[in-house]
Write a protein that holds these residues in place. Sequence first.
Motif, short mmCIF file in Angstrom:
data_model
loop_
_atom_site.label_atom_id
_atom_site.label_comp_id
_atom_site.label_asym_id
_atom_site.label_seq_id
_atom_site.Cartn_x
_atom_site.Cartn_y
_atom_site.Cartn_z
N ILE A 79 59.10 -16.66 -34.08
CA ILE A 79 58.55 -15.40 -34.59
C ILE A 79 57.70 -14.73 -33.52
N GLY A 80 57.50 -13.41 -33.62
CA GLY A 80 56.66 -12.69 -32.65
C GLY A 80 57.21 -12.86 -31.24
N GLY A 81 56.33 -13.21 -30.32
CA GLY A 81 56.74 -13.38 -28.94
C GLY A 81 57.74 -14.51 -28.75
N SER A 82 57.90 -15.36 -29.74
CA SER A 82 58.86 -16.45 -29.62
C SER A 82 60.26 -16.05 -30.09
N SER A 135 58.30 -22.44 -30.52
CA SER A 135 56.95 -22.15 -30.98
C SER A 135 55.98 -22.70 -29.94
N LYS A 136 55.21 -21.80 -29.33
CA LYS A 136 54.27 -22.26 -28.31
C LYS A 136 53.23 -23.18 -28.94
N GLY A 138 53.48 -24.56 -31.81
CA GLY A 138 54.16 -25.66 -32.52
C GLY A 138 53.70 -25.81 -33.95
N THR A 140 53.30 -22.77 -36.15
CA THR A 140 53.44 -21.52 -36.90
C THR A 140 54.30 -21.73 -38.15
N GLY A 198 52.68 -15.68 -25.93
CA GLY A 198 53.99 -15.44 -26.55
C GLY A 198 54.66 -14.13 -26.12
N ARG A 199 53.93 -13.01 -26.24
CA ARG A 199 54.58 -11.72 -25.97
C ARG A 199 54.79 -11.43 -24.49
N GLN A 277 55.49 -4.87 -30.31
CA GLN A 277 54.67 -6.08 -30.41
C GLN A 277 53.76 -6.21 -29.19
N GLN A 409 44.92 -12.48 -29.80
CA GLN A 409 45.34 -11.80 -31.03
C GLN A 409 44.53 -12.33 -32.21
#
Length: 438
Positions: A79-82, A135-136, A138, A140, A198-199, A277, A409
């Motif tokens: 999700i998001g940056g991932s 997932s950075k 891990g 989320t 992430g982003r 994003q 964020q």
Amino acid sequence: MLKINNQNILKFVNQAELKLEEEKAIESYKTLVNKNGLGNDFLGWIDYPINYDKEEYDRIKKAAQKIRNDSEVLVVIGIGGSYLGAKAVIEALKPYFKKGKDLEIIFAGNNLSASYMVELLKYLENKSFSLNVISKSGTTTEPAIAFRLLKELLIKKVGKAEASKRIYATTDKQKGALRTLANSEGYETFIVPDDIGGRYSWFTAVGLLPIAAAGFDIDQLMKGSIDSRNDALSLDFKNSPFLQYACYRHLLGTKKGIEILVSFEPKLAYLAEWWKQLYGESEGKENKGIYPASLIYSTDLHSMGQFVQEGSRLMFETVLNIKQPNSDMKMAKEEVDLDGLNYLEGVNLDYVSKMAMEGTILAHVDGGVPNLVIEVDKIDEYNLGYLLYFFMFSCGITCYMSGINPFNQPGVESYKKNMFALLNKPGYEELRKALLKK
Ligand code: PA5
């Protein structure tokens, strides 16, 4: 190399304020490259194009090839940056209409829709598939839930041992639930570097594995980002689109609160999502920031175009002008001109689109909407690599111009805490009580 055309902002700004903003942009640029600004422990992306791990890069290519050989579908969970970087690049590069039997890439874990998950599990029942869980942190929730459900289906279909060979985990090198799981189940893993958020991570394994598995040339993508980095670090204001974009959008942002990223190419709809994003999560803090919005023209000229032309004067536009289309054709003459289009005989479709773009810019500027144009040669791996790095670098500069840390964020935590409390997660008992009272 891309170019910024600022001629359609000039009637909305004066020379003195432009000069001031230019100086501010140069100051912020120095803060970014000297690494002495806010969030400076998350600047690993600046030099990543030249110092990425070559051994891991080769493993990414091998894993991508294995997935293409043994699977019909790759489900990318994140999700998001991932997920947005891979989704943006794949959507931009893949043909509009599916040709042949190529690997299908499906994204999951980027929403909490029960219908999406149930329909996806059903769709995969009779397909051979692999999973790339990204997932950075891990931890989320969205991807963790999706991974649990998809992993169960994969194990049911191919058994635990084979499933472990078809699961690729992209996460932190040491910490997080996903790292623990990957180590204990023996999944092949790829690393999200500590100093890249992430982003800003699309060109690490986070984006590269899905993009390579989709069959695209990641060498060219990296080459684009290397050239972009080199230009970002060497050009002076007069020649630097990085500094110019940061400067102009920051100045326009003080006058108008909304920036609309516009493209006349529907393939770029997800690139705009990635951009939203990047700018929204990096800049929208401390009651500051330009609200990033996006539109695809000419489609949206027949919906939101009315608002842009005549509604509240809140916005400026940034148009992504793709100079050379990937395909084109000419209009032909018809014997009887019943539809009245014979005036277009011999005209290329892309020329029609370009005239729509020129006409739109002139109309919107007349309507009080300042307009910036970013000129990109074409949509391919090299140019996308260049463009995505360009947006990240300019984002760092603009955020520093507003005194904002581009790399955290904190606001994202608020909904998570409430959701955990409402779901009865251990450790959130007090907040649950308070929320239920509300
Ligand atoms: O840009 C960011 O840091 C975020 O959008 C994250 O990428 C997103 O929240 C997902 O985080 P994670 O990769 O830890 O699951």
